[in-house]
Design a protein around this motif. Structure first.
Motif, PDB file in Angstrom:
ATOM      1  N   LEU A 211       0.842  -1.373  -0.036  1.00 21.72           N
ATOM      2  CA  LEU A 211       0.152   0.101  -0.010  1.00 21.72           C
ATOM      3  C   LEU A 211       0.819   1.266  -0.100  1.00 21.72           C
ATOM      4  O   LEU A 211       0.635   2.128  -0.652  1.00 21.72           O
ATOM      5  CB  LEU A 211      -0.976   0.037   1.379  1.00 21.72           C
ATOM      6  CG  LEU A 211      -2.105  -1.012   1.084  1.00 21.72           C
ATOM      7  CD1 LEU A 211      -2.813  -1.085   2.535  1.00 21.72           C
ATOM      8  CD2 LEU A 211      -3.047  -0.755   0.127  1.00 21.72           C
ATOM      9  N   GLU A 212       1.896   1.275   0.703  1.00 20.58           N
ATOM     10  CA  GLU A 212       2.930   2.371   0.887  1.00 20.58           C
ATOM     11  C   GLU A 212       3.476   2.639  -0.810  1.00 20.58           C
ATOM     12  O   GLU A 212       3.736   3.769  -1.138  1.00 20.58           O
ATOM     13  CB  GLU A 212       3.981   2.115   1.842  1.00 20.58           C
ATOM     14  CG  GLU A 212       3.569   2.215   3.391  1.00 20.58           C
ATOM     15  CD  GLU A 212       3.413   3.601   3.617  1.00 20.58           C
ATOM     16  OE1 GLU A 212       3.123   4.401   3.084  1.00 20.58           O
ATOM     17  OE2 GLU A 212       3.282   3.550   5.156  1.00 20.58           O
ATOM     18  N   ALA A 213       3.926   1.655  -1.162  1.00 20.51           N
ATOM     19  CA  ALA A 213       4.385   1.632  -2.676  1.00 20.51           C
ATOM     20  C   ALA A 213       3.230   2.216  -3.661  1.00 20.51           C
ATOM     21  O   ALA A 213       3.528   2.786  -4.661  1.00 20.51           O
ATOM     22  CB  ALA A 213       4.934   0.303  -3.162  1.00 20.51           C
ATOM     23  N   THR A 214       2.037   1.590  -3.263  1.00 24.21           N
ATOM     24  CA  THR A 214       1.013   2.125  -4.580  1.00 24.21           C
ATOM     25  C   THR A 214       0.389   3.165  -4.437  1.00 24.21           C
ATOM     26  O   THR A 214       0.204   4.122  -5.332  1.00 24.21           O
ATOM     27  CB  THR A 214      -0.148   0.896  -4.314  1.00 24.21           C
ATOM     28  OG1 THR A 214       0.375  -0.383  -4.528  1.00 24.21           O
ATOM     29  CG2 THR A 214      -1.388   1.318  -5.235  1.00 24.21           C
ATOM     30  N   PHE A 215       0.249   3.706  -3.107  1.00 27.80           N
ATOM     31  CA  PHE A 215      -0.271   5.071  -2.485  1.00 27.80           C
ATOM     32  C   PHE A 215       0.846   5.872  -1.901  1.00 27.80           C
ATOM     33  O   PHE A 215       0.589   6.168  -0.657  1.00 27.80           O
ATOM     34  CB  PHE A 215      -1.573   4.861  -1.837  1.00 27.80           C
ATOM     35  CG  PHE A 215      -2.441   4.466  -2.600  1.00 27.80           C
ATOM     36  CD1 PHE A 215      -3.310   4.993  -3.408  1.00 27.80           C
ATOM     37  CD2 PHE A 215      -2.963   3.159  -2.411  1.00 27.80           C
ATOM     38  CE1 PHE A 215      -4.525   4.231  -4.335  1.00 27.80           C
ATOM     39  CE2 PHE A 215      -3.866   2.198  -3.020  1.00 27.80           C
ATOM     40  CZ  PHE A 215      -4.568   2.895  -3.913  1.00 27.80           C
ATOM     41  N   PRO A 216       2.063   6.304  -2.627  1.00 25.10           N
ATOM     42  CA  PRO A 216       3.053   7.027  -1.707  1.00 25.10           C
ATOM     43  C   PRO A 216       2.659   8.298  -1.182  1.00 25.10           C
ATOM     44  O   PRO A 216       1.608   9.076  -1.974  1.00 25.10           O
ATOM     45  CB  PRO A 216       4.118   7.145  -2.891  1.00 25.10           C
ATOM     46  CG  PRO A 216       3.354   7.154  -4.129  1.00 25.10           C
ATOM     47  CD  PRO A 216       2.045   6.208  -3.807  1.00 25.10           C
ATOM     48  N   GLY A 217       2.826   8.636  -0.139  1.00 22.36           N
ATOM     49  CA  GLY A 217       2.422  10.019   0.804  1.00 22.36           C
ATOM     50  C   GLY A 217       1.317   9.788   1.498  1.00 22.36           C
ATOM     51  O   GLY A 217       0.990  10.717   2.241  1.00 22.36           O
ATOM     52  N   PHE A 218       0.485   8.736   1.461  1.00 22.18           N
ATOM     53  CA  PHE A 218      -0.598   8.683   2.268  1.00 22.18           C
ATOM     54  C   PHE A 218      -0.082   8.325   3.907  1.00 22.18           C
ATOM     55  O   PHE A 218      -1.061   8.479   4.637  1.00 22.18           O
ATOM     56  CB  PHE A 218      -1.638   7.383   1.823  1.00 22.18           C
ATOM     57  CG  PHE A 218      -3.035   7.209   2.509  1.00 22.18           C
ATOM     58  CD1 PHE A 218      -3.818   8.380   2.236  1.00 22.18           C
ATOM     59  CD2 PHE A 218      -3.144   6.435   3.186  1.00 22.18           C
ATOM     60  CE1 PHE A 218      -5.006   8.242   2.876  1.00 22.18           C
ATOM     61  CE2 PHE A 218      -4.454   6.373   3.944  1.00 22.18           C
ATOM     62  CZ  PHE A 218      -5.452   7.237   3.835  1.00 22.18           C
ATOM     63  N   ASP A 219       1.030   7.869   3.851  1.00 27.87           N
ATOM     64  CA  ASP A 219       1.532   7.420   5.271  1.00 27.87           C
ATOM     65  C   ASP A 219       0.494   6.343   6.013  1.00 27.87           C
ATOM     66  O   ASP A 219       0.175   6.686   6.831  1.00 27.87           O
ATOM     67  CB  ASP A 219       1.665   8.686   6.030  1.00 27.87           C
ATOM     68  CG  ASP A 219       2.500   8.398   7.364  1.00 27.87           C
ATOM     69  OD1 ASP A 219       2.886   7.291   7.642  1.00 27.87           O
ATOM     70  OD2 ASP A 219       2.697   9.431   8.139  1.00 27.87           O
ATOM     71  N   TRP A 220       0.562   5.228   5.219  1.00 24.65           N
ATOM     72  CA  TRP A 220      -0.145   4.109   5.782  1.00 24.65           C
ATOM     73  C   TRP A 220       0.321   3.446   7.131  1.00 24.65           C
ATOM     74  O   TRP A 220      -0.481   3.291   8.135  1.00 24.65           O
ATOM     75  CB  TRP A 220      -0.222   3.045   4.756  1.00 24.65           C
ATOM     76  CG  TRP A 220      -1.004   3.203   3.530  1.00 24.65           C
ATOM     77  CD1 TRP A 220      -0.528   3.712   2.424  1.00 24.65           C
ATOM     78  CD2 TRP A 220      -2.303   2.975   3.418  1.00 24.65           C
ATOM     79  NE1 TRP A 220      -1.587   3.828   1.405  1.00 24.65           N
ATOM     80  CE2 TRP A 220      -2.474   3.369   2.077  1.00 24.65           C
ATOM     81  CE3 TRP A 220      -3.336   2.279   4.299  1.00 24.65           C
ATOM     82  CZ2 TRP A 220      -3.893   3.173   1.385  1.00 24.65           C
ATOM     83  CZ3 TRP A 220      -4.617   2.461   3.608  1.00 24.65           C
ATOM     84  CH2 TRP A 220      -4.986   2.823   2.343  1.00 24.65           C
ATOM     85  N   GLN A 221       1.529   3.538   7.405  1.00 21.94           N
ATOM     86  CA  GLN A 221       2.098   3.293   8.567  1.00 21.94           C
ATOM     87  C   GLN A 221       1.609   3.968   9.704  1.00 21.94           C
ATOM     88  O   GLN A 221       1.255   3.428  10.933  1.00 21.94           O
ATOM     89  CB  GLN A 221       3.723   3.625   8.525  1.00 21.94           C
ATOM     90  CG  GLN A 221       4.438   3.041   9.862  1.00 21.94           C
ATOM     91  CD  GLN A 221       4.288   1.478  10.095  1.00 21.94           C
ATOM     92  OE1 GLN A 221       4.734   0.694   9.101  1.00 21.94           O
ATOM     93  NE2 GLN A 221       3.705   0.912  11.163  1.00 21.94           N
ATOM     94  N   ARG A 222       1.231   5.210   9.562  1.00 20.69           N
ATOM     95  CA  ARG A 222       0.585   6.316  10.492  1.00 20.69           C
ATOM     96  C   ARG A 222      -0.890   6.059  10.409  1.00 20.69           C
ATOM     97  O   ARG A 222      -1.689   5.825  11.616  1.00 20.69           O
ATOM     98  CB  ARG A 222       1.113   7.595  10.491  1.00 20.69           C
ATOM     99  CG  ARG A 222       0.492   8.462  11.533  1.00 20.69           C
ATOM    100  CD  ARG A 222       0.892   9.872  11.347  1.00 20.69           C
ATOM    101  NE  ARG A 222       0.381  10.426  10.067  1.00 20.69           N
ATOM    102  CZ  ARG A 222      -0.695  11.063   9.836  1.00 20.69           C
ATOM    103  NH1 ARG A 222      -1.531  11.150  10.944  1.00 20.69           N
ATOM    104  NH2 ARG A 222      -1.062  11.719   8.521  1.00 20.69           N
ATOM    105  N   ARG A 223      -1.340   5.987   9.415  1.00 23.24           N
ATOM    106  CA  ARG A 223      -2.727   6.303   9.434  1.00 23.24           C
ATOM    107  C   ARG A 223      -3.699   4.906   9.711  1.00 23.24           C
ATOM    108  O   ARG A 223      -4.693   4.804   9.975  1.00 23.24           O
ATOM    109  CB  ARG A 223      -3.368   6.411   7.739  1.00 23.24           C
ATOM    110  CG  ARG A 223      -2.934   8.094   7.713  1.00 23.24           C
ATOM    111  CD  ARG A 223      -3.404   8.395   6.098  1.00 23.24           C
ATOM    112  NE  ARG A 223      -3.024   9.806   5.894  1.00 23.24           N
ATOM    113  CZ  ARG A 223      -3.632  10.859   6.005  1.00 23.24           C
ATOM    114  NH1 ARG A 223      -4.725  10.726   6.792  1.00 23.24           N
ATOM    115  NH2 ARG A 223      -3.279  12.101   5.732  1.00 23.24           N
ATOM    116  N   VAL A 224      -2.957   3.561   9.552  1.00 25.88           N
ATOM    117  CA  VAL A 224      -3.623   2.344   9.633  1.00 25.88           C
ATOM    118  C   VAL A 224      -3.999   2.307  11.086  1.00 25.88           C
ATOM    119  O   VAL A 224      -5.161   2.116  11.460  1.00 25.88           O
ATOM    120  CB  VAL A 224      -2.985   1.288   9.100  1.00 25.88           C
ATOM    121  CG1 VAL A 224      -3.462  -0.158   9.506  1.00 25.88           C
ATOM    122  CG2 VAL A 224      -2.764   0.988   7.451  1.00 25.88           C
ATOM    123  N   PRO A 225      -3.148   2.290  11.970  1.00 31.22           N
ATOM    124  CA  PRO A 225      -3.378   2.191  13.335  1.00 31.22           C
ATOM    125  C   PRO A 225      -4.527   3.265  13.873  1.00 31.22           C
ATOM    126  O   PRO A 225      -5.293   2.933  14.712  1.00 31.22           O
ATOM    127  CB  PRO A 225      -2.252   2.362  14.181  1.00 31.22           C
ATOM    128  CG  PRO A 225      -1.358   3.009  13.239  1.00 31.22           C
ATOM    129  CD  PRO A 225      -1.488   2.633  11.907  1.00 31.22           C
TER     130      PRO A 225
END
Length: 300
Positions: A211-225
């Motif tokens: 997901l980080e690679a497909t949507f760069p800039g969304f910051d999945w590591q922070r947004r998921v939790p």
């Protein structure tokens, strides 16, 4: 005595009302703030009275008592109680008070509430809170709609609120919130389902990296939790709000397939009674493991 804009009433005194009250107190205005919350008549009464004291708000025994002589009435109850709250307020003569219905409800629900408030000499305003109430408190961005929107704009901006007019018809603000919720609350539900499945399959780290690679800039590591925490903490309330979204979509002639599924997933998460803060606010694995354990125990 003439009414002044400092006479403010809150119907419902949960997270949003407390945030507004704290923000107004920090502004230092000479506000007389009162509140009525149905939880003061039950096992949570002591805690609710504590909320009143913390925010320097006068707790009243009834909705009518809280609304008496008010200039601004903020209705901030749960979505399923919004119409009932308007009906209770309408039992009193509102004497021209601005009734700001800030609840996440379908346009049809708000129009019914507006009719009741108008019949009680209140000035109804459809309000949509478009951002989380923390950290901006009463300065959270809000949309206003209805015949009294201009009067509400002037009154709320005088309080330092960030408000703008969405339209002259009741429902013009709420429809924007309802349609937006399809995405906002739906994204939470999809994230929850995706990472529960990923954790169960042992590929959650791979999914996150993809997901980080497909949507760069969304910051999945922070947004998921964060999104997992929102569903756990507010899932029950979000589910009732999504029921209003379902109604709003039907009013628009759109089949609410995704909204209904979101409602079910949010309700399931909220029913577990888990505190994401206790699990580690940024630990995706710990949160998903706890949810999976909770779901498994419900099935047995």
């Amino acid at each position: 005595m003439a009414k002044t804009s400092s006479r403010i009433t809150f119907l419902g005194f949960g997270e949003a009302a407390q945030a507004f009250a704290k923000g107004l107190r920090r502004e230092g205005g000479p506000h007389v703030m009162r509140a009525f919350d149905i939880k003061t008549d039950g096992p949570q009464a002591r805690a609710k009275r504590g909320d009143y004291a913390e925010c320097d708000v006068i707790g009243e025994a009834t909705s009518a008592d809280a609304c008496r002589d008010a200039c601004l009435i903020f209705s901030l109850v749960t979505a399923e109680q919004a119409e009932a709250a308007a009906a209770e307020a309408a039992r009193a003569n509102l004497g021209g008070a601005l009734f700001l219905d800030c609840n996440s409800c379908a346009p049809g629900t708000k129009r019914r509430a507006a009719a009741m408030i108008s019949a009680a000499s209140g000035r109804y305003v459809d309000v949509a809170i478009m951002t989380p109430v923390h950290p901006r408190l009463h300065r959270s961005h809000c949309l206003l709609a209805g015949a009294e929107a201009q009067a509400a704009l002037e009154a709320t901006r005088a309080l330092g609120m960030e408000t703008e007019i969405a339209g002259v018809d009741v429902g013009a603000a709420s429809v924007r919130k309802m349609v937006r919720s399809v995405m906002i609350k739906g994204l939470e539900a999809l994230t929850l389902e995706c990472f529960l499945a990923g954790r169960k399959a042992g590929i959650d780290a791979d999914v996150l990296a993809s997901l980080e690679a497909t949507f760069p800039g969304f910051d999945w590591q922070r947004r998921v939790p964060y999104m997992l925490e929102r569903a756990l903490t507010h899932g029950t309330r979000r589910a009732t709000e999504m029921q209003e979204v379902v109604q709003a979509l039907r009013e628009l002639g759109i089949a609410p397939h995704m909204a209904e599924a979101t409602c079910a997933r949010q309700r399931e998460a909220g029913s577990l009674g888990l505190d994401a803060g206790d699990l580690g606010a940024h630990d995706i694995s710990a949160i998903t493991d706890a949810i999976l354990t909770g779901l498994a125990s419900e099935e047995t």
